[in-house]
Scaffold this active site. Structure first.
Site, PDB file in Angstrom:
ATOM      1  N   ASP A 267       0.862  -1.182   0.000  1.00  0.00           N
ATOM      2  CA  ASP A 267       0.000   0.000   0.000  1.00  0.00           C
ATOM      3  C   ASP A 267       0.892   1.223   0.000  1.00  0.00           C
ATOM      4  O   ASP A 267       2.033   1.152   0.450  1.00  0.00           O
ATOM      5  CB  ASP A 267      -0.874   0.039   1.267  1.00  0.00           C
ATOM      6  CG  ASP A 267      -0.063   0.509   2.477  1.00  0.00           C
ATOM      7  OD1 ASP A 267      -0.138   1.705   2.836  1.00  0.00           O
ATOM      8  OD2 ASP A 267       0.688  -0.316   3.053  1.00  0.00           O
ATOM      9  N   CYS A 305      -2.556   3.995 -22.323  1.00  0.00           N
ATOM     10  CA  CYS A 305      -3.363   3.907 -21.099  1.00  0.00           C
ATOM     11  C   CYS A 305      -4.836   4.147 -21.407  1.00  0.00           C
ATOM     12  O   CYS A 305      -5.182   5.039 -22.176  1.00  0.00           O
ATOM     13  CB  CYS A 305      -2.861   4.939 -20.086  1.00  0.00           C
ATOM     14  SG  CYS A 305      -3.816   4.984 -18.559  1.00  0.00           S
ATOM     15  N   CYS A 310      -6.218   9.806 -19.845  1.00  0.00           N
ATOM     16  CA  CYS A 310      -5.488   9.562 -21.093  1.00  0.00           C
ATOM     17  C   CYS A 310      -6.427   9.406 -22.290  1.00  0.00           C
ATOM     18  O   CYS A 310      -6.078   9.770 -23.412  1.00  0.00           O
ATOM     19  CB  CYS A 310      -4.620   8.303 -20.946  1.00  0.00           C
ATOM     20  SG  CYS A 310      -3.295   8.505 -19.739  1.00  0.00           S
TER      21      CYS A 310
END
Length: 376
Positions: A267, A305, A310
Site C-alpha cells: 500500500d 493507457c 489519457c
C-alpha cells in the site's frame, strides 16, 4: 460466497508469487496494491472509480478515523464499508505508525501510547486492546497488530527494544482479537535492517500464529538498496502459505522489486498524493504536468493507457487545470496513477502465472529508462 479468510498461491516464478486471498467480501488478487483511503476516502476519487481502476481492497487508517469521526460513530452508522460506500475488503492499519509520526506529545510505556491529537490537542490512549477494539468497530476485514515504529535512523539497541515491545504487543493483539470468522489478523515483522532482529521477530510472530504477516519498518528513509537488502531475506522468514504484506511501499520500481522477492501485498499514498501535486506515473517513468513543455501538447499522458485522463484529455489540458488550481486536475491525475498501479499489478500477475517474470521485469526497466516522450 467464501465465508472465511483464506490464501492460495496459484503460481510462482523464482520468488515471485501470484494467487488469491479469499474473504467474505470478495477475492483479492495477488500481488495486490491497496490504495490508501486514510479518512474513509481515497482523496479525489469516488469509491466506484477506485474499483474501476482494478483495486480489490482499500486501506483505512485507524489513527485518523478514531480521532474523526470516531470508531464508535462509524459503528453506529453501520461500519466503515457502509459509511464510505465500499463493499469490498478493507484493511485497517493499527494506528502505531501515525501515532509515532503525527501525534503531539506522545508518551510510550509497556502498556501502550498516550498522545495528543494533531487535530485539536485532545488526549488519547492507544493500546493493543484498544486498537483491536477500534478496528472491530470499523468492521475491517484485515486487522493489523498494534506495533511500535521507531523513527529511523536508530541504533540496533533501540530497534531491538522496539521490536521486542512490538512482539509483546502482537501477543496481546492476538488475545484481544479473539475468534472472528471471516476476519483476519496480521502480525508485523520488525527489526530494522538487521537480519538477526528480523529473524527473532519472525520466530516470535510464527509462534503466536497469524492469518498473514506484514514486513514493517521499511520505506521510512533507509533507501531502496537497504530495503531490497532486507527483502532479500525477510519474506523467506515468514510462512509460505500466508500472505506477505510490505507496508507503505511505494514507487513502481519498489513494488516490482518487492514482488520479485516474494511480497504479495503493498500500500502507499504515493499514487494519490502525486496526482494532487501534478505528478503522473507512466510506463516511461514520471511526468511532471506542471512543466511548461506540456502547455501546447495535444497528446495524452500515455497513449497506451485506457484511464479517463489519457482517453479524453490532452497534456495541454492537464497542464492548464493544474496551473489554474482546478479540482479536476487532482481527480484526473489520481485516477490515472491508480489505474497505472493496478495495470502494473495485473501485468505482474500474468507474467508470474506464465513463467516470464524476468523478461517482463527487463521490459519494465527498459521502458522507464527511455524516459518520457520527446517534447513537440
Amino acid at each position: 460466497m467464501q465465508d472465511r479468510f483464506g490464501f492460495q498461491v496459484q503460481a510462482t516464478d523464482g520468488k515471485a508469487r501470484t494467487g488469491a486471498i479469499s474473504t467474505p467480501r470478495g477475492e483479492i488478487r495477488t500481488p495486490a496494491f491497496m490504495p490508501v483511503g486514510t479518512a474513509g476516502t481515497v482523496k479525489a476519487m469516488l469509491p466506484e472509480s477506485v474499483r474501476a481502476t482494478g483495486a480489490d481492497i482499500l486501506l483505512g487508517n485507524t489513527y485518523h478515523l478514531m480521532l474523526r469521526p470516531t470508531a464508535e460513530r462509524i459503528d453506529r452508522l453501520g461500519g466503515l464499508h457502509t459509511f464510505m460506500n465500499w463493499e469490498r475488503p478493507i484493511l485497517t492499519d493499527s494506528g502505531g505508525f501515525q501515532v509515532m509520526s503525527l501525534a503531539d506529545l506522545r508518551k510510550l510505556d509497556e502498556e501502550g501510547v498516550t498522545f495528543r491529537s494533531h487535530i485539536n490537542g485532545s488526549k488519547h490512549r492507544l493500546t493493543p486492546e484498544r486498537s483491536m477494539e477500534i478496528q472491530r468497530l470499523l468492521g475491517s476485514d484485515i486487522v493489523m497488530c498494534f506495533d511500535e515504529c521507531p523513527a529511523l535512523p536508530a541504533d540496533d539497541a533501540r530497534v531491538a527494544e522496539a521490536m521486542r515491545l512490538s512482539m509483546r504487543w502482537a501477543a496481546r493483539s492476538r488475545e484481544a482479537f479473539g475468534d472472528r470468522p471471516g476476519h483476519a489478523l496480521f502480525g508485523i515483522q520488525q527489526g530494522g535492517v538487521t537480519e538477526e532482529l528480523r529473524a527473532e521477530s519472525a520466530e516470535a510472530l510464527c509462534a503466536i500464529g497469524f492469518d498473514g504477516y506484514a514486513i514493517g519498518g521499511l520505506a521510512v528513509g533507509e533507501g531502496q538498496e537497504a530495503m531490497f537488502g532486507v527483502l532479500d531475506y525477510a519474506p523467506d522468514m515468514l510462512p509460505e502459505d500466508k500472505p506477505r504484506y510490505l507496508m507503505g511501499v511505494g514507487k513502481p520500481d519498489d513494488i516490482v522489486g518487492a514482488v520479485k522477492r516474494g511480497v504479495d501485498m503493498m500500500d502507499c499514498v504515493l499514487p494519490s498524493r502525486s496526482g494532487r501535486t501534478g505528478q503522473a506515473w507512466t510506463r516511461r517513468g514520471q511526468v511532471n504536468i506542471k512543466n511548461a513543455r506540456h502547455q501546447d501538447d495535444p497528446r495524452p499522458l500515455d497513449e497506451e493507457c485506457g484511464c479517463p485522463a489519457c482517453r479524453s484529455y490532452s497534456r495541454a489540458y492537464l497542464h492548464h487545470v493544474f496551473r489554474a488550481g482546478e479540482m479536476i486536475s487532482g481527480m484526473l491525475l489520481t485516477w490515472h496513477n491508480l489505474h497505472y498501479y493496478q495495470e502494473l499489478m495485473a501485468e505482474m500477475r500474468g507474467a508470474i502465472a506464465e513463467g516470464r517474470f524476468a523478461a517482463w521485469e527487463a521490459g519494465f526497466h527498459a521502458a522507464r529508462a527511455e524516459g518520457d516522450i520527446p517534447p513537440l
